[in-house]
Design a protein around this motif. Structure first.
Motif, mmCIF file in Angstrom:
data_model
loop_
_atom_site.group_PDB
_atom_site.id
_atom_site.type_symbol
_atom_site.label_atom_id
_atom_site.label_comp_id
_atom_site.label_asym_id
_atom_site.label_seq_id
_atom_site.Cartn_x
_atom_site.Cartn_y
_atom_site.Cartn_z
ATOM 1 N N LEU A 1 0.805 -1.223 0.000
ATOM 2 C CA LEU A 1 0.000 0.000 0.000
ATOM 3 C C LEU A 1 0.840 1.275 0.000
ATOM 4 C CD1 LEU A 1 -2.916 -1.040 2.374
ATOM 5 C CD2 LEU A 1 -2.682 -1.348 -0.073
ATOM 6 N N ARG A 2 2.173 1.118 0.106
ATOM 7 C CA ARG A 2 3.014 2.315 0.098
ATOM 8 C C ARG A 2 3.284 2.815 -1.311
ATOM 9 N NH1 ARG A 2 7.664 -0.376 3.524
ATOM 10 N NH2 ARG A 2 7.139 -1.911 1.941
ATOM 11 N N VAL A 3 3.102 1.950 -2.333
ATOM 12 C CA VAL A 3 3.505 2.362 -3.685
ATOM 13 C C VAL A 3 2.355 3.084 -4.385
ATOM 14 C CG1 VAL A 3 5.128 0.434 -3.826
ATOM 15 C CG2 VAL A 3 2.890 0.206 -4.898
ATOM 16 N N PRO A 4 2.688 4.038 -5.283
ATOM 17 C CA PRO A 4 1.633 4.783 -5.975
ATOM 18 C C PRO A 4 0.749 3.858 -6.804
ATOM 19 C CG PRO A 4 3.786 5.794 -6.334
ATOM 20 C CD PRO A 4 4.037 4.493 -5.650
ATOM 21 N N PHE A 5 -0.550 4.115 -6.749
ATOM 22 C CA PHE A 5 -1.526 3.294 -7.454
ATOM 23 C C PHE A 5 -2.321 4.193 -8.398
ATOM 24 C CE2 PHE A 5 -5.796 1.762 -8.066
ATOM 25 C CZ PHE A 5 -5.641 0.414 -8.319
ATOM 26 N N GLY A 6 -2.332 3.851 -9.683
ATOM 27 C CA GLY A 6 -3.128 4.635 -10.627
ATOM 28 C C GLY A 6 -2.644 4.403 -12.035
ATOM 29 N N GLY A 7 -3.328 5.025 -12.996
ATOM 30 C CA GLY A 7 -3.030 4.747 -14.388
ATOM 31 C C GLY A 7 -2.666 5.975 -15.187
ATOM 32 N N VAL A 8 -2.281 5.716 -16.453
ATOM 33 C CA VAL A 8 -1.974 6.787 -17.402
ATOM 34 C C VAL A 8 -3.022 6.759 -18.510
ATOM 35 C CG1 VAL A 8 0.481 6.710 -16.848
ATOM 36 C CG2 VAL A 8 -0.369 5.338 -18.752
ATOM 37 N N LYS A 9 -2.895 7.665 -19.458
ATOM 38 C CA LYS A 9 -3.835 7.795 -20.585
ATOM 39 C C LYS A 9 -5.279 7.887 -20.058
ATOM 40 C CE LYS A 9 -1.001 4.910 -23.690
ATOM 41 N NZ LYS A 9 -1.068 3.661 -24.441
ATOM 42 N N ARG A 10 -6.207 7.160 -20.668
ATOM 43 C CA ARG A 10 -7.614 7.275 -20.256
ATOM 44 C C ARG A 10 -7.914 6.512 -18.964
ATOM 45 N NH1 ARG A 10 -11.022 4.960 -24.185
ATOM 46 N NH2 ARG A 10 -12.804 6.168 -23.488
ATOM 47 N N SER A 11 -6.880 5.992 -18.313
ATOM 48 C CA SER A 11 -7.095 5.295 -17.038
ATOM 49 C C SER A 11 -7.029 6.224 -15.844
ATOM 50 C CB SER A 11 -6.080 4.157 -16.871
ATOM 51 O OG SER A 11 -6.353 3.143 -17.802
ATOM 52 N N GLY A 12 -6.721 7.498 -16.086
ATOM 53 C CA GLY A 12 -6.856 8.406 -14.948
ATOM 54 C C GLY A 12 -5.776 9.441 -14.784
ATOM 55 N N VAL A 13 -5.937 10.189 -13.706
ATOM 56 C CA VAL A 13 -5.049 11.303 -13.365
ATOM 57 C C VAL A 13 -4.755 11.202 -11.880
ATOM 58 C CG1 VAL A 13 -4.912 13.818 -13.139
ATOM 59 C CG2 VAL A 13 -6.120 12.818 -15.083
ATOM 60 N N GLY A 14 -3.488 11.275 -11.518
ATOM 61 C CA GLY A 14 -3.123 11.253 -10.095
ATOM 62 C C GLY A 14 -2.874 9.829 -9.624
ATOM 63 N N ARG A 15 -2.368 9.729 -8.409
ATOM 64 C CA ARG A 15 -2.056 8.417 -7.844
ATOM 65 C C ARG A 15 -2.623 8.335 -6.431
ATOM 66 N NH1 ARG A 15 -0.903 7.905 -12.330
ATOM 67 N NH2 ARG A 15 0.905 6.914 -13.286
ATOM 68 N N GLU A 16 -3.074 7.121 -6.071
ATOM 69 C CA GLU A 16 -3.482 6.867 -4.693
ATOM 70 C C GLU A 16 -2.390 6.035 -4.025
ATOM 71 O OE1 GLU A 16 -7.389 5.092 -5.655
ATOM 72 O OE2 GLU A 16 -8.258 6.919 -4.817
ATOM 73 N N GLY A 17 -2.594 5.756 -2.727
ATOM 74 C CA GLY A 17 -1.641 4.914 -2.014
ATOM 75 C C GLY A 17 -0.576 5.728 -1.308
ATOM 76 N N GLY A 18 -0.128 5.191 -0.167
ATOM 77 C CA GLY A 18 1.019 5.719 0.572
ATOM 78 C C GLY A 18 0.984 7.222 0.808
ATOM 79 N N ASP A 19 2.174 7.813 0.810
ATOM 80 C CA ASP A 19 2.282 9.243 1.080
ATOM 81 C C ASP A 19 1.662 10.085 -0.026
ATOM 82 O OD1 ASP A 19 3.522 8.512 3.360
ATOM 83 O OD2 ASP A 19 5.510 9.284 2.830
ATOM 84 N N GLU A 20 1.586 9.529 -1.261
ATOM 85 C CA GLU A 20 0.935 10.267 -2.367
ATOM 86 C C GLU A 20 -0.480 10.646 -1.943
ATOM 87 O OE1 GLU A 20 1.876 10.915 -5.631
ATOM 88 O OE2 GLU A 20 3.762 9.797 -5.677
ATOM 89 N N ALA A 21 -1.177 9.686 -1.337
ATOM 90 C CA ALA A 21 -2.570 9.916 -0.956
ATOM 91 C C ALA A 21 -2.642 10.938 0.168
ATOM 92 C CB ALA A 21 -3.219 8.606 -0.528
#
Ligand code: NDP
Length: 486
Positions: free
Chosen positions: A452-472
């Motif tokens: 859960l510490r690593v950034p979670f999320g996608g590029v292109k049409r999969s999204g903007v921004g990252r969840e998880g860890g300190d990013e969140a």
């Protein structure tokens, strides 16, 4: 199992019907039967929730992080103590196998709460910088009232993935779960009071996306929006939130490749590809719906894959041993059915599934359910609609590739870029391929393996921004730079 007779909004520490008095039906998709009614909230209810959250923010945002963490831990304890009840509600609401809700959804919801409790205890939000001339401090403070909008596929799992970092960081929350699956979010509202959360810190509003969800996005005093759901909905949210200069994180759809090289552990890759393709009836944004297999093992792998998929036990979600439950709704089953028809029209060869199961093959209780047999299709080029558009159901295509270069090119031939999984006996090869894949997440010899510490999320049409860890945690805070002469 006691399903509540009615689900109301959770606002300012108590249950409230919609101000308009509107209700909607909650349906068990595995049986087609109505199970209870639910408040259909609108802008007036969202305004009430925001007002309660704004009042609560004054104290909550100022509270020491360790105290907020303590409450999140207590909520996690209550989720664990209520595991069986929450898992059953999740299964009835979504059609997913009870065994899956019990072993994955609910335990992971608890671990989300615990993880962010721990993360905020360790977090050092402020930073210091010095030059010869200047001394600066960056102070981060919670951003205010956060709007958290979540989908139906992993209801409590994704709901907690959003509210836990928001609450940990010191925001108060107006959360909107999917109208398809309101039950566990409603239960969590009540459990938050039992855990000791002050009234107004966590508010849950139920209702239709274009009314209730849209009102959360449009509210001028909800400055932060985190959304998980479909790409089209994400675009609509941006159209509202963009001109209001809100901070937005979007976790959207995927059309993810599972890439199997000849040097992979055949058995591990096979099990991994089946799980990646069909867990939760293929209704996970991370599901591997395009299986790419190196030509030397293509036929052997394809045949073994089809055999495994055909053997998946489709049945009553509440029965032990069921591996594939119902889809989330009859409307979704109609969409999946249309996607399979389109695949046939595009020249695809259906190797298994491709239709709803015969009613006689299902237990009597679930004969009215929104079922679809796990489906594998070959013979389609990567550019066709079946391989380009998200189906979000138990439908996987399979095709061969010759070498690493072609595997990467086929995988990247997508407007989505969420997650890829790569199966190979060589870690160096896996890393080299991962470098070239245009995806936010790559697993090597694994799928849905979480840290859960690593950034979670996608590029292109999969999204903007990252969840998880300190990013969140950073997402839910506002930095301020204070500088003075050295
Ligand atoms: P939707 O986009 O339809 O809905 C997601 C949430 O947004 C629901 O709570 C929905 O409410 C709400 N909503 C709908 N319209 C609006 C609107 N105009 N304004 C604000 N909120 C709105 O997605 P689904 O629930 O159908 O979920 C499936 C999609 O989610 C798939 O595309 C999947 O890939 C994606 N997803 C992405 C994940 C990721 O992490 N990237 C994880 C899981 C799913 P309601 O349900 O009441 O309409």
């Amino acid at each position: 199992m006691q399903v509540p007779a009615r689900i109301d909004n959770w606002i300012d520490g108590s249950s409230r019907p919609a101000r308009s008095g509107s209700v909607m039906d909650v349906v068990d998709p595995a049986t087609g039967a109505r199970v209870c009614s639910m408040a259909a909230a609108g802008a007036a209810d969202v305004a009430d929730a925001q007002a309660a959250a704004a009042r609560a923010f004054v104290a909550w945002g100022a509270r020491p992080a360790a105290e907020r963490a303590e409450l999140l831990d207590r909520l996690a304890d209550l989720v664990e103590r209520n595991l069986e009840r929450l898992a059953t509600l999740e299964s009835i609401d979504s059609g997913k196998p009870l065994a899956l809700a019990r072993s994955v959804d609910i335990p992971r919801a608890a671990s989300n709460l615990r993880f962010f409790a721990e993360a905020v205890r360790a977090w050092q939000p402020d930073e210091e910088y010095r030059t010869a001339h200047a001394h600066s401090r960056v102070i981060r403070r919670p951003a205010g009232v956060a709007g958290c909008i979540s989908p139906w596929n992993l209801p409590l799992y994704l709901f907690t993935w959003k509210i836990a970092p928001a609450l940990a960081a010191g925001c108060t929350v107006v959360a909107k779960p999917s109208e398809e699956t309101p039950m566990t979010a409603a239960a969590l509202g009540e459990l938050s009071a039992e855990a000791g959360f002050p009234a107004g810190v966590l508010n849950v509003v139920h209702g239709r996306g274009p009314e209730c969800g849209a009102a959360v996005v449009a509210h001028p005093s909800i400055p932060v929006i985190t959304f998980t759901g479909g790409t089209e909905t994400g675009a609509r949210i941006m159209q509202t939130a963009g001109p209001m200069f809100k901070r937005v994180a979007l976790e959207l759809g995927g059309k993810n490749p599972t890439i199997v090289f000849e040097d992979a552990d055949f058995e591990a890759a096979l099990s991994g590809a089946v799980r990646a393709g069909f867990q939760n009836q293929g209704q996970i944004c991370l599901c591997g719906s395009r299986v790419l297999v190196q030509r030397g093992i293509y036929e052997r792998f394809r045949d073994a894959f089809v055999e495994r998929v055909r053997a998946l036990r489709v049945g009553d979600p509440l029965e032990a041993g069921t591996e594939q439950g119902s889809l989330v709704s009859q409307a979704h089953q109609t969409k999946v059915s249309a996607a399979v028809e389109r695949a046939r029209a595009e020249g695809g060869r259906v190797l298994c599934g491709g239709r709803a199961p015969d009613a006689a093959a299902l237990p009597e209780r679930v004969r009215g359910g929104a079922y679809w047999l796990p489906t594998v299709i070959d013979g389609l080029p990567m550019g066709c609609a079946t391989n380009q558009e998200e189906i979000f159901g138990p439908v996987v295509t399979i095709q061969p590739f010759d070498d690493d270069r072609e595997a990467v090119a086929l995988a990247n031939q997508s407007t989505f870029g969420l997650a890829a999984n790569v199966w190979t006996g060589s870690h160096a090869r896996g890393m080299a391929v991962a470098e070239r894949l245009e995806f936010g997440i790559v697993w090597i010899n694994a799928w849905l393996l979480r840290d859960l510490r690593v950034p979670f999320g996608g590029v292109k049409r999969s999204g903007v921004g990252r969840e998880g860890g300190d990013e969140a945690l950073r997402f839910f805070t506002e930095p301020k730079s204070v500088t003075w002469p050295a």
